[in-house]
Motif scaffolding. Sequence first.
Motif, PDB file in Angstrom:
ATOM      1  N   CYS A  28       0.849  -1.189   0.000  1.00 17.82           N
ATOM      2  CA  CYS A  28       0.000   0.000   0.000  1.00 17.82           C
ATOM      3  C   CYS A  28       0.889   1.245   0.000  1.00 17.82           C
ATOM      4  O   CYS A  28       1.772   1.371   0.859  1.00 17.82           O
ATOM      5  CB  CYS A  28      -0.898   0.009   1.233  1.00 17.82           C
ATOM      6  N   PRO A  29       0.689   2.152  -0.940  1.00 15.84           N
ATOM      7  CA  PRO A  29       1.539   3.343  -0.976  1.00 15.84           C
ATOM      8  C   PRO A  29       1.379   4.247   0.242  1.00 15.84           C
ATOM      9  O   PRO A  29       2.312   4.965   0.595  1.00 15.84           O
ATOM     10  CB  PRO A  29       1.117   4.064  -2.257  1.00 15.84           C
ATOM     11  N   PHE A  30       0.234   4.212   0.927  1.00 19.16           N
ATOM     12  CA  PHE A  30       0.081   5.047   2.119  1.00 19.16           C
ATOM     13  C   PHE A  30       1.049   4.604   3.218  1.00 19.16           C
ATOM     14  O   PHE A  30       1.523   5.428   3.989  1.00 19.16           O
ATOM     15  CB  PHE A  30      -1.360   5.044   2.641  1.00 19.16           C
ATOM     16  N   GLY A  31       1.368   3.326   3.274  1.00 18.68           N
ATOM     17  CA  GLY A  31       2.365   2.853   4.236  1.00 18.68           C
ATOM     18  C   GLY A  31       3.706   3.526   4.019  1.00 18.68           C
ATOM     19  O   GLY A  31       4.420   3.836   4.966  1.00 18.68           O
ATOM     20  N   GLY A  32       4.064   3.757   2.755  1.00 21.82           N
ATOM     21  CA  GLY A  32       5.303   4.467   2.445  1.00 21.82           C
ATOM     22  C   GLY A  32       5.263   5.905   2.919  1.00 21.82           C
ATOM     23  O   GLY A  32       6.230   6.414   3.483  1.00 21.82           O
ATOM     24  N   SER A  35       5.505   6.028   6.680  1.00 19.03           N
ATOM     25  CA  SER A  35       6.817   5.617   7.182  1.00 19.03           C
ATOM     26  C   SER A  35       7.954   6.511   6.704  1.00 19.03           C
ATOM     27  O   SER A  35       9.092   6.331   7.113  1.00 19.03           O
ATOM     28  CB  SER A  35       7.083   4.169   6.767  1.00 19.03           C
ATOM     29  N   LEU A  36       7.669   7.483   5.855  1.00 21.00           N
ATOM     30  CA  LEU A  36       8.701   8.309   5.247  1.00 21.00           C
ATOM     31  C   LEU A  36       9.569   9.029   6.278  1.00 21.00           C
ATOM     32  O   LEU A  36      10.792   9.029   6.181  1.00 21.00           O
ATOM     33  CB  LEU A  36       8.053   9.307   4.293  1.00 21.00           C
ATOM     34  N   PHE A 118      -3.138  10.675  10.851  1.00 23.78           N
ATOM     35  CA  PHE A 118      -2.549   9.355  10.637  1.00 23.78           C
ATOM     36  C   PHE A 118      -1.136   9.403  10.071  1.00 23.78           C
ATOM     37  O   PHE A 118      -0.341   8.502  10.320  1.00 23.78           O
ATOM     38  CB  PHE A 118      -3.457   8.497   9.762  1.00 23.78           C
ATOM     39  N   THR A 119      -0.796  10.444   9.337  1.00 22.16           N
ATOM     40  CA  THR A 119       0.569  10.549   8.821  1.00 22.16           C
ATOM     41  C   THR A 119       1.508  11.073   9.896  1.00 22.16           C
ATOM     42  O   THR A 119       2.520  10.443  10.212  1.00 22.16           O
ATOM     43  CB  THR A 119       0.612  11.464   7.580  1.00 22.16           C
ATOM     44  N   LYS A 127       4.480   3.963  14.599  1.00 21.56           N
ATOM     45  CA  LYS A 127       3.713   2.815  14.123  1.00 21.56           C
ATOM     46  C   LYS A 127       2.571   3.293  13.232  1.00 21.56           C
ATOM     47  O   LYS A 127       2.212   4.469  13.247  1.00 21.56           O
ATOM     48  CB  LYS A 127       3.186   1.973  15.273  1.00 21.56           C
ATOM     49  N   LEU A 128       2.018   2.388  12.479  1.00 19.70           N
ATOM     50  CA  LEU A 128       0.919   2.716  11.567  1.00 19.70           C
ATOM     51  C   LEU A 128      -0.369   2.901  12.364  1.00 19.70           C
ATOM     52  O   LEU A 128      -1.066   1.949  12.670  1.00 19.70           O
ATOM     53  CB  LEU A 128       0.727   1.605  10.536  1.00 19.70           C
ATOM     54  N   LEU A 129      -0.679   4.128  12.688  1.00 20.42           N
ATOM     55  CA  LEU A 129      -1.867   4.421  13.494  1.00 20.42           C
ATOM     56  C   LEU A 129      -3.165   4.136  12.750  1.00 20.42           C
ATOM     57  O   LEU A 129      -4.183   3.844  13.372  1.00 20.42           O
ATOM     58  CB  LEU A 129      -1.851   5.877  13.942  1.00 20.42           C
TER      59      LEU A 129
END
Length: 190
Positions: A28-32, A35-36, A118-119, A127-129
């Motif tokens: 998923c590109p949102f994970g990138g 995590s950037l 969330f970002t 962590k991925l909230l």
Amino acid sequence: GGLLGYISYVGYMHLQHQTVYPPVDAICPFGGLASLYSLVFHGEYLQRIFISSFILLGITVVMVAVSGRSFCGWICPLGTLQGIFAGVGRRLFGRKQRLDMTRDGRWRRLRWPILVVFTVGAWYGGKLLIRPYDPWVAWMHIWEPMEVLEEFPIGLAVLVLSLLGGMLVARPFCRYLCPMGIFLSLIHIS
């Protein structure tokens, strides 16, 4: 539709402990995007994120810069899933409902705080909230009903409401809640 089927298959195989298949967060590109900050300032990925998330983010950004919001319309599997339910809604109810522009505009503004929370929350929280609330993560875990009900009840509720709502209003999750969509709108200004 083919991409939706393939990605769903990958999610199913990952849940079957097939280690060659990545978790949903890695595709998923949102994970990138989430995590950037961690990668740039700490040299590490967030948990569950792999290099693939950054590659997909880069491809998506380039694609949107070149050809508009093509990711949302043609590639995003959650958008495709909502589109399937929209087709069912058209057969059952006829034309889509139209919200008046004022109400629609107010609801669309929800995406901005969702993107920021969330970002930035992921950047500082490490962590991925968004994970427990993400309808796509719930979809990818649908093959394990107890897990999706225990770990992702809110994501499952958002998924169900988005799909059922999509029978009446075009792509409600994409329109009103998707943080990736609002991020991509910053790249492609029409």
